[in-house]
Design an enzyme around this catalytic site. Structure first.
Site, PDB file in Angstrom:
ATOM      1  N   LYS A 155       0.886  -1.177   0.000  1.00  0.00           N
ATOM      2  CA  LYS A 155       0.000   0.000   0.000  1.00  0.00           C
ATOM      3  C   LYS A 155       0.917   1.219   0.000  1.00  0.00           C
ATOM      4  O   LYS A 155       1.253   1.782   1.050  1.00  0.00           O
ATOM      5  CB  LYS A 155      -0.923  -0.020   1.212  1.00  0.00           C
ATOM      6  CG  LYS A 155      -2.061   1.004   1.146  1.00  0.00           C
ATOM      7  CD  LYS A 155      -3.030   0.788   2.291  1.00  0.00           C
ATOM      8  CE  LYS A 155      -4.132   1.825   2.297  1.00  0.00           C
ATOM      9  NZ  LYS A 155      -5.062   1.684   1.159  1.00  0.00           N
ATOM     10  N   ALA A 156       1.349   1.597  -1.190  1.00  0.00           N
ATOM     11  CA  ALA A 156       2.368   2.629  -1.352  1.00  0.00           C
ATOM     12  C   ALA A 156       1.787   3.854  -2.044  1.00  0.00           C
ATOM     13  O   ALA A 156       0.910   3.745  -2.914  1.00  0.00           O
ATOM     14  CB  ALA A 156       3.536   2.080  -2.175  1.00  0.00           C
TER      15      ALA A 156
END
Length: 306
Positions: free
Chosen positions: A159-160
């Site tokens: 989850k960047a």
């Protein structure tokens, strides 16, 4: 618009909301080098409760590991404790929590491994992501012309921040064309996910969701719905879903920390099922909200008291 709270947690200390600032030449500004989470705190009859906070922080650390963000001095227990105290300090009964781990100010090169890592945790009051009425009435969405990131380009399991440039294109295109949200295909043309939500499809009482290999994020709410479906005796599988399967589905819905469990009533202006929330979706909503609102027993141990 955000409603500011009094304090934000930063690297082990509480700082004023307006003091949570970074330099314009911080690595994250140029290169999107941050990983983050979204966590809900719900108001229950027994007080505020965080939903699956440990799983969220485990995923944050997983995302950091994928992006070689080494040397983090805070573990899951530390971040959980900080979050609980932050909510208490800000005197909130229900809120959205946003932890962000970013590469800060130092080197301006792409590599970034010598830049400091800064961890912030903020929280504020935030309503339903796709609208209050969406939970009952459903939303109108489209298939995006933008594909999800390919597995060998950016890691979809992380989850960047950088990944969400892709999500922005999906969401902006949908908005420009009059839809609430967009659904992206993977690079092979199979259903992946929304701009920030996982997706579930129901036909003849059976439920299917794309596997993680279709460039889907391992959603915490996604996992919760799979667990609840099994408990309720709903057949659930993870399988590749062709685009046209959505059009002939009886029900389709999104899941996510922000979206929670949101039914989809039309896709590309094609009515899904009856064009309203279906019975399986409603059953899963009832089970999910029963737990997070504290009206049903938390048999899975998903809630943490603040």
């Amino acid at each position: 618009m955000l409603t500011p709270t009094e304090k934000i947690w930063c690297n082990g200390k509480f700082i004023p909301w307006d003091a949570a600032q970074i330099h314009v030449l911080s690595h994250v500004v140029s290169y999107g080098s941050a990983v983050f989470e979204g966590i809900r705190c719900y108001s229950t009859p027994n007080g505020p409760r965080l939903f699956r906070v440990n799983e969220h922080y485990r995923r944050l650390l997983d995302s950091a590991k994928i992006y070689r963000m080494d040397g983090i001095s805070f573990g899951v227990a530390d971040m959980t404790a900080a979050t609980l105290e932050l909510i208490r300090v800000n005197k909130l009964e229900a809120c959205y929590v946003r932890p962000i781990l970013l590469r800060g100010y130092s080197d301006v090169g792409v590599l970034g491994i010598n830049n400091p890592l800064d961890l912030y945790i903020a929280c504020w009051e935030w309503g339903k992501y796709l609208g209050e009425e969406a939970l009952a009435e459903g939303v109108d969405v489209c298939i995006s012309s933008w594909n999800r990131i390919a597995p060998n380009t950016l890691p979809a399991l992380a989850k960047a921040a950088a990944n969400y440039m892709n999500s922005q294109l999906i969401r902006m295109e949908a908005h420009a064309n009059g839809y609430v949200e967009g659904i992206a295909l993977d690079t092979n043309g199979y259903i992946s996910e929304g701009s920030g939500e996982n997706i579930f499809v129901i036909r003849d009482g059976k439920m299917v969701t794309p596997p993680l290999g279709n460039s889907a994020l391992p959603g915490i709410t996604r996992d919760s719905i799979i667990t609840l479906a099994k408990r309720l005796g709903i057949e659930i599988t993870e399988s590749m879903i062709p685009r046209e399967m959505l059009y002939i589905a009886d029900e389709v819905f999104f899941t996510g920390t922000a979206a929670e469990v949101t039914p989809i009533r039309s896709i590309d202006k094609i009515k899904i099922g009856s064009g309203a929330r279906g019975p399986v979706t409603e059953k899963l909503q009832k089970a999910f909200f029963g737990i997070i609102n504290g009206t049903d027993p938390d048999t899975e141990g998903w809630l943490t008291a603040v």
